[in-house]
Design a protein around this motif. Structure first.
Motif, mmCIF file in Angstrom:
data_model
loop_
_atom_site.group_PDB
_atom_site.id
_atom_site.type_symbol
_atom_site.label_atom_id
_atom_site.label_comp_id
_atom_site.label_asym_id
_atom_site.label_seq_id
_atom_site.Cartn_x
_atom_site.Cartn_y
_atom_site.Cartn_z
ATOM 1 N N GLY A 136 0.783 -1.232 0.000
ATOM 2 C CA GLY A 136 0.000 0.000 0.000
ATOM 3 C C GLY A 136 0.812 1.279 0.000
ATOM 4 N N GLY A 137 2.121 1.152 0.085
ATOM 5 C CA GLY A 137 2.943 2.353 0.028
ATOM 6 C C GLY A 137 2.957 2.954 -1.365
ATOM 7 N N GLY A 138 3.553 4.139 -1.460
ATOM 8 C CA GLY A 138 3.651 4.796 -2.753
ATOM 9 C C GLY A 138 3.997 6.261 -2.610
ATOM 10 N N LEU A 139 3.830 6.962 -3.719
ATOM 11 C CA LEU A 139 4.105 8.401 -3.778
ATOM 12 C C LEU A 139 2.787 9.156 -3.734
ATOM 13 C CD1 LEU A 139 6.013 10.820 -4.307
ATOM 14 C CD2 LEU A 139 5.722 10.350 -6.755
ATOM 15 N N VAL A 140 2.695 10.131 -2.853
ATOM 16 C CA VAL A 140 1.473 10.905 -2.710
ATOM 17 C C VAL A 140 1.840 12.361 -2.436
ATOM 18 C CG1 VAL A 140 1.293 10.413 -0.228
ATOM 19 C CG2 VAL A 140 -0.765 10.972 -1.530
ATOM 20 N N GLN A 141 0.995 13.268 -2.854
ATOM 21 C CA GLN A 141 1.232 14.687 -2.580
ATOM 22 C C GLN A 141 0.840 15.020 -1.143
ATOM 23 O OE1 GLN A 141 -0.901 16.866 -5.628
ATOM 24 N NE2 GLN A 141 0.941 16.994 -6.894
ATOM 25 N N ALA A 142 1.438 16.044 -0.620
ATOM 26 C CA ALA A 142 1.091 16.518 0.713
ATOM 27 C C ALA A 142 -0.413 16.787 0.780
ATOM 28 C CB ALA A 142 1.872 17.768 1.046
ATOM 29 N N GLY A 143 -1.007 16.370 1.883
ATOM 30 C CA GLY A 143 -2.447 16.496 2.048
ATOM 31 C C GLY A 143 -3.221 15.274 1.617
ATOM 32 N N GLY A 144 -2.547 14.370 0.925
ATOM 33 C CA GLY A 144 -3.202 13.170 0.443
ATOM 34 C C GLY A 144 -3.291 12.068 1.483
ATOM 35 N N LEU A 165 -3.107 7.591 2.184
ATOM 36 C CA LEU A 165 -2.731 6.241 1.806
ATOM 37 C C LEU A 165 -3.241 5.288 2.879
ATOM 38 C CD1 LEU A 165 1.014 6.489 0.643
ATOM 39 C CD2 LEU A 165 -0.939 5.931 -0.795
ATOM 40 N N ARG A 166 -3.490 4.046 2.476
ATOM 41 C CA ARG A 166 -3.798 3.013 3.452
ATOM 42 C C ARG A 166 -2.808 1.873 3.292
ATOM 43 N NH1 ARG A 166 -9.064 -0.841 4.612
ATOM 44 N NH2 ARG A 166 -8.310 -1.902 2.735
ATOM 45 N N LEU A 167 -2.076 1.632 4.343
ATOM 46 C CA LEU A 167 -1.133 0.524 4.357
ATOM 47 C C LEU A 167 -1.823 -0.725 4.900
ATOM 48 C CD1 LEU A 167 2.065 2.243 5.802
ATOM 49 C CD2 LEU A 167 1.244 2.167 3.438
ATOM 50 N N SER A 168 -1.421 -1.861 4.361
ATOM 51 C CA SER A 168 -1.914 -3.150 4.842
ATOM 52 C C SER A 168 -0.734 -4.017 5.234
ATOM 53 C CB SER A 168 -2.728 -3.856 3.754
ATOM 54 O OG SER A 168 -3.853 -3.107 3.369
ATOM 55 N N CYS A 169 -0.979 -4.902 6.168
ATOM 56 C CA CYS A 169 0.032 -5.860 6.594
ATOM 57 C C CYS A 169 -0.655 -7.212 6.732
ATOM 58 C CB CYS A 169 0.654 -5.434 7.915
ATOM 59 S SG CYS A 169 1.782 -6.644 8.640
ATOM 60 N N PHE A 194 -3.616 9.610 11.528
ATOM 61 C CA PHE A 194 -3.469 8.190 11.221
ATOM 62 C C PHE A 194 -4.437 7.374 12.086
ATOM 63 C CE2 PHE A 194 1.291 8.136 9.795
ATOM 64 C CZ PHE A 194 1.024 9.161 8.893
ATOM 65 N N ALA A 195 -4.863 6.237 11.558
ATOM 66 C CA ALA A 195 -5.712 5.326 12.312
ATOM 67 C C ALA A 195 -5.263 3.900 12.072
ATOM 68 C CB ALA A 195 -7.166 5.497 11.929
ATOM 69 N N ILE A 196 -4.979 3.192 13.147
ATOM 70 C CA ILE A 196 -4.589 1.791 13.054
ATOM 71 C C ILE A 196 -5.816 0.929 13.314
ATOM 72 C CG2 ILE A 196 -3.904 1.685 15.495
ATOM 73 C CD1 ILE A 196 -1.657 -0.240 14.645
ATOM 74 N N SER A 197 -5.927 -0.159 12.583
ATOM 75 C CA SER A 197 -7.036 -1.078 12.782
ATOM 76 C C SER A 197 -6.590 -2.476 12.388
ATOM 77 C CB SER A 197 -8.259 -0.651 11.963
ATOM 78 O OG SER A 197 -7.973 -0.653 10.577
ATOM 79 N N ARG A 198 -7.406 -3.458 12.758
ATOM 80 C CA ARG A 198 -7.072 -4.834 12.420
ATOM 81 C C ARG A 198 -8.336 -5.576 12.041
ATOM 82 N NH1 ARG A 198 -4.081 -7.053 17.370
ATOM 83 N NH2 ARG A 198 -4.181 -9.019 16.200
ATOM 84 N N THR A 232 -10.273 -11.691 10.920
ATOM 85 C CA THR A 232 -10.777 -12.723 10.014
ATOM 86 C C THR A 232 -9.930 -12.809 8.754
ATOM 87 O OG1 THR A 232 -12.311 -11.155 9.040
ATOM 88 C CG2 THR A 232 -13.141 -12.522 10.851
ATOM 89 N N LYS A 233 -9.196 -11.730 8.474
ATOM 90 C CA LYS A 233 -8.331 -11.705 7.298
ATOM 91 C C LYS A 233 -6.846 -11.690 7.684
ATOM 92 C CE LYS A 233 -11.576 -9.346 4.225
ATOM 93 N NZ LYS A 233 -11.781 -8.205 3.296
ATOM 94 N N ASN A 234 -6.565 -11.810 8.973
ATOM 95 C CA ASN A 234 -5.173 -11.745 9.440
ATOM 96 C C ASN A 234 -4.457 -10.511 8.884
ATOM 97 O OD1 ASN A 234 -5.528 -14.131 10.823
ATOM 98 N ND2 ASN A 234 -3.792 -15.177 9.904
ATOM 99 N N THR A 235 -5.120 -9.373 8.942
ATOM 100 C CA THR A 235 -4.586 -8.172 8.328
ATOM 101 C C THR A 235 -4.631 -6.990 9.280
ATOM 102 O OG1 THR A 235 -5.260 -8.944 6.136
ATOM 103 C CG2 THR A 235 -4.735 -6.613 6.346
ATOM 104 N N LEU A 236 -3.554 -6.241 9.245
ATOM 105 C CA LEU A 236 -3.418 -4.998 9.993
ATOM 106 C C LEU A 236 -3.431 -3.843 8.993
ATOM 107 C CD1 LEU A 236 -2.571 -3.600 12.769
ATOM 108 C CD2 LEU A 236 -0.224 -3.785 11.880
ATOM 109 N N TYR A 237 -4.030 -2.716 9.392
ATOM 110 C CA TYR A 237 -4.111 -1.563 8.502
ATOM 111 C C TYR A 237 -3.551 -0.313 9.189
ATOM 112 C CZ TYR A 237 -7.519 -4.548 6.134
ATOM 113 O OH TYR A 237 -8.136 -5.599 5.501
ATOM 114 N N LEU A 238 -3.137 0.625 8.353
ATOM 115 C CA LEU A 238 -2.807 1.965 8.830
ATOM 116 C C LEU A 238 -3.360 2.952 7.814
ATOM 117 C CD1 LEU A 238 -1.368 3.581 11.068
ATOM 118 C CD2 LEU A 238 0.611 3.731 9.521
ATOM 119 N N GLN A 239 -4.430 3.627 8.192
ATOM 120 C CA GLN A 239 -5.006 4.676 7.354
ATOM 121 C C GLN A 239 -4.264 5.966 7.656
ATOM 122 O OE1 GLN A 239 -7.491 4.525 4.929
ATOM 123 N NE2 GLN A 239 -6.878 6.653 4.537
#
Length: 120
Positions: A8-16, A18-22, A68-72, A75-82
């Motif tokens: 979920g990483g990448g290049l984004v402009q300031a103010g934008g 991203l949501r990371l997944s693990c 930022f908001a962390i969540s899990r 059921t999908k064994n997945t961690l997120y970071l909004q």
């Protein structure tokens, strides 16, 4: 052994945003404390956010609180970071980590990291 794979990483402009997944392997994901860390170029890896095994408790470094908001999703064994309202200072490699309560010490497993670049 637990394997963690970030995406979920990448290049984004300031103010934008991203949501990371693990994505985690293994059958005991739901028992782990999970966290996100980041490492900027030339700097040490630092804590960003963590979430308790049951999802009821979260913590954040001051610089990301309210953005930022962390969540899990067990059921999908997945961690997120909004990540919202991104600023150039958020540029770093982001890592997810797992803390197994059965193992002495903290943050027993780490992913390989995903690059987040915020342009001004």
């Amino acid at each position: 052994q637990v394997q963690l794979v970030e995406s979920g990483g990448g290049l984004v402009q300031a103010g934008g945003s991203l949501r990371l997944s693990c994505a985690a392997s293994g059958r005991t994901f739901s028992s782990y404390l999970m966290g996100w860390f980041r490492q900027a170029p030339g700097k040490d890896r630092k804590f960003v956010a963590a979430i308790s095994w049951d999802g009821r408790s979260t913590s954040y470094v001051d610089s990301v609180k309210g953005r930022f908001a962390i969540s899990r999703e067990d059921t999908k064994n997945t961690l997120y970071l909004q990540m919202n309202s991104l600023v150039p200072e958020d540029t770093a490699v982001y890592y997810c980590a797992a803390d197994d309560p059965r193992i002495r010490g903290t943050w027993d497993y780490w992913g390989q990291g995903t690059q987040v670049t915020v342009s001004s």
